[in-house]
Design a protein around this motif. Structure first.
Motif, PDB file in Angstrom:
ATOM      1  N   ILE A  65      17.093   6.591   6.546  1.00  0.00           N
ATOM      2  CA  ILE A  65      17.754   7.594   5.696  1.00  0.00           C
ATOM      3  C   ILE A  65      18.088   6.986   4.342  1.00  0.00           C
ATOM      4  CG2 ILE A  65      19.814   9.042   5.436  1.00  0.00           C
ATOM      5  CD1 ILE A  65      19.841   9.373   8.454  1.00  0.00           C
ATOM      6  N   TRP A  66      18.517   5.707   4.340  1.00  0.00           N
ATOM      7  CA  TRP A  66      18.779   5.018   3.069  1.00  0.00           C
ATOM      8  C   TRP A  66      17.504   4.952   2.229  1.00  0.00           C
ATOM      9  CZ3 TRP A  66      16.443   0.716   0.979  1.00  0.00           C
ATOM     10  CH2 TRP A  66      17.022   0.220  -0.207  1.00  0.00           C
ATOM     11  N   LEU A  67      16.379   4.641   2.866  1.00  0.00           N
ATOM     12  CA  LEU A  67      15.114   4.544   2.143  1.00  0.00           C
ATOM     13  C   LEU A  67      14.732   5.891   1.539  1.00  0.00           C
ATOM     14  CD1 LEU A  67      12.603   2.933   1.333  1.00  0.00           C
ATOM     15  CD2 LEU A  67      11.625   3.452   3.587  1.00  0.00           C
ATOM     16  N   PHE A  68      14.868   6.969   2.319  1.00  0.00           N
ATOM     17  CA  PHE A  68      14.530   8.297   1.812  1.00  0.00           C
ATOM     18  C   PHE A  68      15.434   8.671   0.634  1.00  0.00           C
ATOM     19  CE2 PHE A  68      13.748   9.222   6.590  1.00  0.00           C
ATOM     20  CZ  PHE A  68      12.569   8.503   6.555  1.00  0.00           C
ATOM     21  N   SER A  69      16.726   8.401   0.775  1.00  0.00           N
ATOM     22  CA  SER A  69      17.688   8.752  -0.271  1.00  0.00           C
ATOM     23  C   SER A  69      17.431   7.961  -1.549  1.00  0.00           C
ATOM     24  CB  SER A  69      19.121   8.496   0.210  1.00  0.00           C
ATOM     25  OG  SER A  69      19.420   9.262   1.348  1.00  0.00           O
ATOM     26  N   THR A  70      17.120   6.676  -1.398  1.00  0.00           N
ATOM     27  CA  THR A  70      16.860   5.824  -2.558  1.00  0.00           C
ATOM     28  C   THR A  70      15.632   6.287  -3.312  1.00  0.00           C
ATOM     29  OG1 THR A  70      17.879   3.931  -1.437  1.00  0.00           O
ATOM     30  CG2 THR A  70      16.424   3.458  -3.302  1.00  0.00           C
ATOM     31  N   LEU A  71      14.553   6.561  -2.582  1.00  0.00           N
ATOM     32  CA  LEU A  71      13.331   7.020  -3.228  1.00  0.00           C
ATOM     33  C   LEU A  71      13.534   8.383  -3.885  1.00  0.00           C
ATOM     34  CD1 LEU A  71      10.665   5.932  -0.575  1.00  0.00           C
ATOM     35  CD2 LEU A  71      10.980   4.999  -2.865  1.00  0.00           C
ATOM     36  N   ALA A  72      14.272   9.267  -3.215  1.00  0.00           N
ATOM     37  CA  ALA A  72      14.546  10.583  -3.798  1.00  0.00           C
ATOM     38  C   ALA A  72      15.354  10.447  -5.085  1.00  0.00           C
ATOM     39  CB  ALA A  72      15.301  11.457  -2.791  1.00  0.00           C
ATOM     40  N   SER A  73      16.311   9.505  -5.103  1.00  0.00           N
ATOM     41  CA  SER A  73      17.106   9.276  -6.309  1.00  0.00           C
ATOM     42  C   SER A  73      16.227   8.860  -7.477  1.00  0.00           C
ATOM     43  CB  SER A  73      18.168   8.195  -6.046  1.00  0.00           C
ATOM     44  OG  SER A  73      19.049   8.588  -5.013  1.00  0.00           O
ATOM     45  N   VAL A  74      15.194   8.074  -7.188  1.00  0.00           N
ATOM     46  CA  VAL A  74      14.266   7.615  -8.227  1.00  0.00           C
ATOM     47  C   VAL A  74      13.288   8.717  -8.616  1.00  0.00           C
ATOM     48  CG1 VAL A  74      12.445   5.959  -8.774  1.00  0.00           C
ATOM     49  CG2 VAL A  74      14.458   5.219  -7.472  1.00  0.00           C
ATOM     50  N   ILE A  75      12.727   9.409  -7.609  1.00  0.00           N
ATOM     51  CA  ILE A  75      11.718  10.442  -7.858  1.00  0.00           C
ATOM     52  C   ILE A  75      12.278  11.593  -8.694  1.00  0.00           C
ATOM     53  CG2 ILE A  75      10.326  12.230  -6.734  1.00  0.00           C
ATOM     54  CD1 ILE A  75       9.951  10.212  -4.393  1.00  0.00           C
ATOM     55  N   TYR A  76      13.501  12.011  -8.388  1.00  0.00           N
ATOM     56  CA  TYR A  76      14.086  13.160  -9.079  1.00  0.00           C
ATOM     57  C   TYR A  76      14.861  12.775 -10.341  1.00  0.00           C
ATOM     58  CZ  TYR A  76      12.753  16.235  -5.256  1.00  0.00           C
ATOM     59  OH  TYR A  76      12.027  16.973  -4.350  1.00  0.00           O
ATOM     60  N   LEU A  77      14.958  11.482 -10.638  1.00  0.00           N
ATOM     61  CA  LEU A  77      15.684  11.047 -11.834  1.00  0.00           C
ATOM     62  C   LEU A  77      15.100  11.622 -13.121  1.00  0.00           C
ATOM     63  CD1 LEU A  77      17.914   9.380 -13.117  1.00  0.00           C
ATOM     64  CD2 LEU A  77      16.388   7.383 -13.045  1.00  0.00           C
ATOM     65  N   PRO A  78      13.761  11.669 -13.312  1.00  0.00           N
ATOM     66  CA  PRO A  78      13.237  12.289 -14.544  1.00  0.00           C
ATOM     67  C   PRO A  78      13.687  13.731 -14.729  1.00  0.00           C
ATOM     68  CG  PRO A  78      11.516  11.023 -13.444  1.00  0.00           C
ATOM     69  CD  PRO A  78      12.683  11.063 -12.505  1.00  0.00           C
ATOM     70  N   LEU A  79      13.729  14.518 -13.625  1.00  0.00           N
ATOM     71  CA  LEU A  79      14.207  15.898 -13.727  1.00  0.00           C
ATOM     72  C   LEU A  79      15.677  15.946 -14.129  1.00  0.00           C
ATOM     73  CD1 LEU A  79      12.650  17.837 -10.697  1.00  0.00           C
ATOM     74  CD2 LEU A  79      12.308  18.285 -13.140  1.00  0.00           C
TER      75      LEU A  79
ATOM     76  N   HIS B 121       4.200   3.496   6.903  1.00  0.00           N
ATOM     77  CA  HIS B 121       4.274   4.955   6.791  1.00  0.00           C
ATOM     78  C   HIS B 121       4.556   5.395   5.354  1.00  0.00           C
ATOM     79  CE1 HIS B 121       4.506   5.044  11.197  1.00  0.00           C
ATOM     80  NE2 HIS B 121       5.467   4.146  11.125  1.00  0.00           N
ATOM     81  N   ARG B 122       3.935   4.730   4.394  1.00  0.00           N
ATOM     82  CA  ARG B 122       4.269   4.980   2.995  1.00  0.00           C
ATOM     83  C   ARG B 122       4.112   6.445   2.596  1.00  0.00           C
ATOM     84  NH1 ARG B 122       2.204   0.506  -1.067  1.00  0.00           N
ATOM     85  NH2 ARG B 122       3.361  -0.614   0.547  1.00  0.00           N
ATOM     86  N   GLY B 123       2.997   7.069   2.995  1.00  0.00           N
ATOM     87  CA  GLY B 123       2.766   8.463   2.638  1.00  0.00           C
ATOM     88  C   GLY B 123       3.820   9.391   3.225  1.00  0.00           C
ATOM     89  N   ALA B 124       4.151   9.179   4.503  1.00  0.00           N
ATOM     90  CA  ALA B 124       5.159  10.014   5.153  1.00  0.00           C
ATOM     91  C   ALA B 124       6.534   9.798   4.527  1.00  0.00           C
ATOM     92  CB  ALA B 124       5.203   9.702   6.645  1.00  0.00           C
ATOM     93  N   VAL B 125       6.862   8.552   4.202  1.00  0.00           N
ATOM     94  CA  VAL B 125       8.161   8.241   3.589  1.00  0.00           C
ATOM     95  C   VAL B 125       8.295   8.949   2.242  1.00  0.00           C
ATOM     96  CG1 VAL B 125       9.503   6.398   2.506  1.00  0.00           C
ATOM     97  CG2 VAL B 125       8.545   6.059   4.788  1.00  0.00           C
ATOM     98  N   LEU B 126       7.242   8.904   1.422  1.00  0.00           N
ATOM     99  CA  LEU B 126       7.278   9.585   0.128  1.00  0.00           C
ATOM    100  C   LEU B 126       7.387  11.100   0.313  1.00  0.00           C
ATOM    101  CD1 LEU B 126       4.596   7.530  -1.842  1.00  0.00           C
ATOM    102  CD2 LEU B 126       7.055   7.639  -2.345  1.00  0.00           C
ATOM    103  N   SER B 127       6.671  11.637   1.299  1.00  0.00           N
ATOM    104  CA  SER B 127       6.732  13.075   1.563  1.00  0.00           C
ATOM    105  C   SER B 127       8.144  13.497   1.964  1.00  0.00           C
ATOM    106  CB  SER B 127       5.746  13.457   2.673  1.00  0.00           C
ATOM    107  OG  SER B 127       4.423  13.193   2.277  1.00  0.00           O
ATOM    108  N   ILE B 128       8.772  12.713   2.841  1.00  0.00           N
ATOM    109  CA  ILE B 128      10.141  13.020   3.273  1.00  0.00           C
ATOM    110  C   ILE B 128      11.097  12.969   2.089  1.00  0.00           C
ATOM    111  CG2 ILE B 128      12.082  12.186   4.663  1.00  0.00           C
ATOM    112  CD1 ILE B 128       9.947  11.145   6.656  1.00  0.00           C
ATOM    113  N   SER B 129      10.947  11.953   1.253  1.00  0.00           N
ATOM    114  CA  SER B 129      11.833  11.787   0.104  1.00  0.00           C
ATOM    115  C   SER B 129      11.760  12.979  -0.841  1.00  0.00           C
ATOM    116  CB  SER B 129      11.474  10.504  -0.658  1.00  0.00           C
ATOM    117  OG  SER B 129      11.543   9.384   0.190  1.00  0.00           O
ATOM    118  N   ILE B 130      10.570  13.567  -0.975  1.00  0.00           N
ATOM    119  CA  ILE B 130      10.398  14.733  -1.844  1.00  0.00           C
ATOM    120  C   ILE B 130      10.879  16.012  -1.154  1.00  0.00           C
ATOM    121  CG2 ILE B 130       8.686  16.207  -2.986  1.00  0.00           C
ATOM    122  CD1 ILE B 130       7.002  13.628  -3.386  1.00  0.00           C
ATOM    123  N   LEU B 131      10.443  16.211   0.108  1.00  0.00           N
ATOM    124  CA  LEU B 131      10.701  17.474   0.803  1.00  0.00           C
ATOM    125  C   LEU B 131      12.165  17.661   1.180  1.00  0.00           C
ATOM    126  CD1 LEU B 131       7.586  17.653   3.160  1.00  0.00           C
ATOM    127  CD2 LEU B 131       8.016  18.994   1.087  1.00  0.00           C
TER     128      LEU B 131
END
Length: 292
Positions: free
Chosen positions: A39-53, A218-228
């Motif tokens: 969950i920490w990994l998903f949250s961290t990646l989401a924080s980075v992915i959505y930062l430009p928005l 599971h890099r692809g799945a982790v990125l998908s979870i972070s976005i979705l």
């Protein structure tokens, strides 16, 4: 009348899309595993992915964080943290099959009650029946309701109901934040991810090998979870800006129905009369909500 139906249809479409995304990321997360460190990994990646928005919103809209907006933002983060804390406490005292369905089943029901009492919403009789059917369907679909009557489950039941109360609390709070105070759904969701990233950092450090394995395998799945995960809640918040909690909160629980179907189809999970009964009751509830 046509315009009203269009708005209702848009809200339902957003929430059902949100539910599909929620079911998809939960399905992927179940395959990955990893617990709180994941969950920490998903949250961290989401924080980075959505930062430009977030940066674009800050530059273009230049939101002013008045005291009420700041309070709404902080309160939302704290209520979401309370939800995760109570959920984990529930899991430490009782099984997933008891805590999860009771929490997710009671949450929408309490949201409807709160929306009527606190927000003055007036759902129709059909919508009230639909909300009740969805909650009952969740209980049947994801667990055995008979386990509620075991004496040794009292602590777990208490935490599960408190967790359901926290779901209702953050749903109502976020409704006010995005529809009355006009906080951006993206900013609100991003703030929650940042808070989770900070609070779960110790768990991630403790299980760093699991974090690295999840990213490596599971890099692809982790990125998908972070976005979705984030996008699912953003769509729900957008719908809340112009529609009623008493309809949308129960409808969002169709993610559990979709998740059950994914589990049966791809993970070889149990196919039983109980589960099909739960599916049927949930579908009846969804129809009542949509047509009510």
């Amino acid at each position: 009348m046509c315009g009203k139906n269009l708005i209702i249809g848009l809200a339902l479409g957003l929430v059902l899309t949100s539910a599909i995304m929620h079911a998809t990321w939960n399905f992927l997360a179940k395959r990955i595993g990893g617990g709180m460190s994941s969950i920490w990994l998903f949250s961290t990646l989401a924080s980075v992915i959505y930062l430009p928005l977030v940066i674009v919103i800050m530059v273009v809209q230049q939101p002013i964080f008045a005291p009420d907006a700041l309070l709404a933002f902080v309160g939302s983060v704290l209520l979401h943290i309370a939800y995760y804390f109570l959920l984990q406490r529930g899991y430490s005292t009782g099984g997933l099959s008891l805590v999860y369905p009771l929490a997710r089943g009671s949450g929408p029901a309490l949201s409807v009650i709160g929306a009527i009492v606190l927000l003055g919403e007036t759902p129709s009789g059909a919508q009230l029946v639909g909300a009740l059917l969805v909650s009952i369907g969740v209980l049947i679909l994801t667990g055995n309701p008979l386990t509620l009557f075991r004496r040794d489950n009292r602590a777990a039941i208490a935490y599960a109901l408190l967790c359901g109360l926290s779901i209702a609390a953050y749903t109502l709070w976020d409704k006010i934040a995005v529809s009355s105070i006009m906080l951006s759904p993206i900013l609100l969701t991003w703030g929650g991810n940042v808070a989770q990233m900070i609070l779960l950092a110790p768990a991630a450090v403790k299980s760093w090998s699991t974090v690295k394995a999840s990213w490596r395998e599971h890099r692809g799945a982790v990125l998908s979870i972070s976005i979705l995960d984030s996008l699912s809640y953003i769509l729900f918040l957008i719908a809340l800006t112009f529609s009623a909690v008493s309809v949308l909160a129960p409808l969002r629980q169709t993610s559990i129905l979709m998740g059950a179907l994914l589990g049966i189809s791809f993970l070889g999970e149990e196919v039983s009369r109980r589960r099909f009964g739960g599916i049927g009751i949930m579908l009846a509830g969804v129809m009542a909500l949509a047509l009510g």
